[in-house]
Design a protein around this motif. Structure first.
Motif, PDB file in Angstrom:
ATOM      1  N   HIS A  59       0.854  -1.198   0.000  1.00 20.04           N
ATOM      2  CA  HIS A  59       0.000   0.000   0.000  1.00 20.04           C
ATOM      3  C   HIS A  59       0.883   1.239   0.000  1.00 20.04           C
ATOM      4  CE1 HIS A  59       0.882  -0.378   4.268  1.00 20.04           C
ATOM      5  NE2 HIS A  59       0.113   0.626   4.626  1.00 20.04           N
ATOM      6  N   ASP A  63       5.272   4.909   5.433  1.00 21.03           N
ATOM      7  CA  ASP A  63       6.229   3.972   6.051  1.00 21.03           C
ATOM      8  C   ASP A  63       6.479   2.736   5.185  1.00 21.03           C
ATOM      9  OD1 ASP A  63       3.515   3.525   6.848  1.00 21.03           O
ATOM     10  OD2 ASP A  63       4.158   2.179   8.447  1.00 21.03           O
ATOM     11  N   HIS A  64       5.788   2.664   4.040  1.00 21.98           N
ATOM     12  CA  HIS A  64       6.004   1.543   3.104  1.00 21.98           C
ATOM     13  C   HIS A  64       6.561   2.004   1.751  1.00 21.98           C
ATOM     14  CE1 HIS A  64       3.798  -1.388   5.684  1.00 21.98           C
ATOM     15  NE2 HIS A  64       3.452  -0.231   6.214  1.00 21.98           N
ATOM     16  N   ASP A 156      -0.227  -4.221   6.081  1.00 22.14           N
ATOM     17  CA  ASP A 156      -0.776  -3.676   7.325  1.00 22.14           C
ATOM     18  C   ASP A 156      -2.228  -4.123   7.414  1.00 22.14           C
ATOM     19  OD1 ASP A 156       1.605  -2.379   7.672  1.00 22.14           O
ATOM     20  OD2 ASP A 156       0.772  -0.345   7.643  1.00 22.14           O
ATOM     21  N   HIS A 189      -4.180  -2.433  12.607  1.00 20.36           N
ATOM     22  CA  HIS A 189      -3.055  -3.346  12.868  1.00 20.36           C
ATOM     23  C   HIS A 189      -3.475  -4.505  13.767  1.00 20.36           C
ATOM     24  CE1 HIS A 189      -0.439  -0.381  11.061  1.00 20.36           C
ATOM     25  NE2 HIS A 189      -0.930   0.538  11.860  1.00 20.36           N
ATOM     26  N   HIS A 211       6.602  -4.781  11.508  1.00 23.11           N
ATOM     27  CA  HIS A 211       5.855  -3.529  11.703  1.00 23.11           C
ATOM     28  C   HIS A 211       5.760  -3.266  13.207  1.00 23.11           C
ATOM     29  CE1 HIS A 211       2.841  -0.390  10.925  1.00 23.11           C
ATOM     30  NE2 HIS A 211       3.207  -0.460   9.664  1.00 23.11           N
TER      31      HIS A 211
HETATM   32 ZN   LIG Z   1       2.624   0.709   8.032  1.00 16.55          ZN
END
Ligand SMILES: [Zn+2]
Ligand SMILES: [Zn+2]
Length: 246
Positions: A59, A63-64, A156, A189, A211
């Protein structure tokens, strides 16, 4: 196949460690799985980024994908690059702004994947499952064609019962575990308890928690997941530079 952890933190880098990114290799094929903050620097310890064959993204949260743009610049400006070679970057199309960014003319090409697809990606067959997350996100099941070995990456996700089937019998289950036990049914999450419960229900062979949060006792997080998974399933924490042979 071989999985190398380039970054394992959720949300933001901290204390020398980066966010989600993995190098997945089989034979001569090099796949970057997510491209979080810090992953390009880590990747360079193992591989010339020009040797990547493809990138695949769960996605488009920062952070990815934080290092995706600089990876494109590496391919664009590195004089060593064979100009004929274009980097395929696989992503979903439910966010056209980010999907369009995967293509940089003459450098990289966005390649759409869909939940109904079975993607034939080099040595892997990849299937997808939409997760529970504030933005569209896909879990991925990688089957190595030569061995039949299976890696399932949750991307996630909040708790989703369908993972019991999607992760069935995986040799390695790589699970978003951003939360400690007590926060179940979160909208984004898994908790440690949920990661362990899914691992058990899916009868995976090995659970790796990723993660991870920046704060709190990660040994406790691991113990909570281990208790839920049961004694048959080894539970480990992802860490920068850790290599898993699958
Ligand atoms: Zn993430
Ligand atoms: Zn996310």
């Amino acid at each position: 196949m071989k999985l190398t952890v380039l970054g394992y933190l959720g949300a933001y880098p901290y204390d020398g460690d980066g966010t989600t990114g993995f190098l997945l290799q089989s034979g001569e094929f090099n796949l970057l799985l997510d491209a979080g903050s810090g992953t390009l620097l880590q990747l360079q310890k193992y591989l010339d980024p020009l040797a990547l064959d493809a990138v695949i993204l769960s996605h488009y949260h920062h952070d990815h994908i934080a290092d995706l743009g600089v990876l494109q610049y590496d391919w664009q400006l590195n004089p060593q690059r064979n100009q004929e070679k274009i980097l395929p970057i696989h992503g979903h199309t439910e966010d056209s702004f980010h999907f369009n960014d995967l293509t940089l003319a003459g450098v990289s090409q966005g390649q759409p994947y869909y939940e109904t697809d079975e993607l034939n990606l080099g040595p892997f067959l990849v299937t997808f499952m939409k997760t529970i997350h504030p933005v569209p996100c896909y879990a991925m099941r990688f089957v190595e064609k030569s061995s039949g070995k299976v890696l399932v990456f949750t991307g996630d996700s909040g708790y989703l019962e369908k993972f019991n089937d999607f992760a069935k019998d995986a040799d390695l289950f790589l699970a978003d575990t951003y939360l400690f036990k007590g926060n179940e049914r979160h909208k984004a999450h898994f908790t440690s308890l949920e990661a362990g419960e899914i691992a058990k229900a899916a009868e995976v062979k090995r659970l790796v928690l990723t993660h991870l949060p920046q704060f709190g006792d990660l040994k406790l997080l691991q113990a909570e997941a281990q208790a839920a998974a049961g004694p048959q399933i080894p539970v480990e924490l992802a860490a920068t530079g850790k290599i898993f042979d699958i």
